[in-house]
Enzyme design. Structure first.
Site, PDB file in Angstrom:
ATOM      1  N   HIS A  35      -0.459  34.489 -41.897  1.00 27.07           N
ATOM      2  CA  HIS A  35      -1.009  34.752 -40.571  1.00 27.07           C
ATOM      3  C   HIS A  35      -0.315  35.980 -39.977  1.00 27.07           C
ATOM      4  O   HIS A  35       0.666  36.475 -40.535  1.00 27.07           O
ATOM      5  CB  HIS A  35      -0.682  33.597 -39.612  1.00 27.07           C
ATOM      6  CG  HIS A  35      -1.162  32.252 -40.019  1.00 27.07           C
ATOM      7  ND1 HIS A  35      -2.316  31.702 -39.518  1.00 27.07           N
ATOM      8  CD2 HIS A  35      -0.629  31.316 -40.842  1.00 27.07           C
ATOM      9  CE1 HIS A  35      -2.474  30.486 -40.009  1.00 27.07           C
ATOM     10  NE2 HIS A  35      -1.463  30.221 -40.818  1.00 27.07           N
ATOM     11  N   GLU A 117       3.792  33.097 -40.440  1.00 26.89           N
ATOM     12  CA  GLU A 117       3.347  34.140 -39.516  1.00 26.89           C
ATOM     13  C   GLU A 117       4.151  35.406 -39.756  1.00 26.89           C
ATOM     14  O   GLU A 117       5.374  35.345 -39.925  1.00 26.89           O
ATOM     15  CB  GLU A 117       3.558  33.702 -38.060  1.00 26.89           C
ATOM     16  CG  GLU A 117       2.741  32.517 -37.632  1.00 26.89           C
ATOM     17  CD  GLU A 117       1.345  32.876 -37.141  1.00 26.89           C
ATOM     18  OE1 GLU A 117       0.971  34.075 -37.163  1.00 26.89           O
ATOM     19  OE2 GLU A 117       0.627  31.946 -36.732  1.00 26.89           O
TER      20      GLU A 117
END
Length: 180
Positions: A35, A117
């Site tokens: 992400h 992330e």
């Protein structure tokens, strides 16, 4: 310093345990999802990603936060622009990163995936330090969870098409896969 794993927690990493996690429905971990995030959008550094994943984002801190402060989301890890590794959820537990998602015909990717992330935007590039740290973490996860193979590492955009665009065209999949 090489990475090590103890009871689902990486070392060296900064640990900030998120309340936004729960038990996996079974012990399977077979997917890694990449992400990206920046808070506020397009701005790097600062405490806001931690605050979001820890459930303490102040809506008055920035106008953008008024629409997201109540979200209950998390990721297993964040890799900052300088390569700093932050872990929010131990890998054997379910982080809330994928939302409505499907991979290889199977829904609810949070149930069987690890979410990482990268501090960035889905329209920008990522740093050398981020690629190196992501490759290091990915190799360690593939050893720990053999069901995660290079073909089972994907982007959020691939498991939630039309809804998500991260990590975006600035993420160099060919470069990353060569580092594995």
């Amino acid at each position: 310093m090489p990475l090590s794993l103890n009871q689902g927690w990486l070392s060296p990493a900064r640990h900030c345990e998120s309340p936004h996690q729960d038990e996996r429905p079974d012990a399977e971990v077979s997917l890694l999802v990449v992400h990206c995030i920046s808070l506020p959008p397009g701005r790097f550094g600062g405490p806001y990603i931690d605050d979001l994943f820890l459930g303490r984002l102040a809506p008055a801190a920035h106008p953008y936060f008024e629409d997201i402060y109540q979200l209950r989301v998390s990721a297993h890890c964040l890799i900052r622009r300088d390569g700093e590794l932050v872990q929010y959820v131990p890998f054997h537990r379910r982080a809330w990163h994928a939302g409505v998602s499907c991979f290889d015909g199977r829904d609810r990717c949070n149930d069987f995936s690890i979410g990482i992330e990268l501090e960035g935007t889905d329209t920008g590039d990522y740093t050398n330090a981020q690629y190196q740290r992501l490759a290091d973490v990915s190799r360690m996860l593939m050893c720990t969870y053999p069901a995660i193979t290079p073909t089972r590492i994907t982007g959020h955009s691939d498991i939630a098409p039309g809804r998500k665009t991260d990590p975006g065209p600035g993420f160099d999949w060919k470069r990353f896969r060569a580092m594995l």
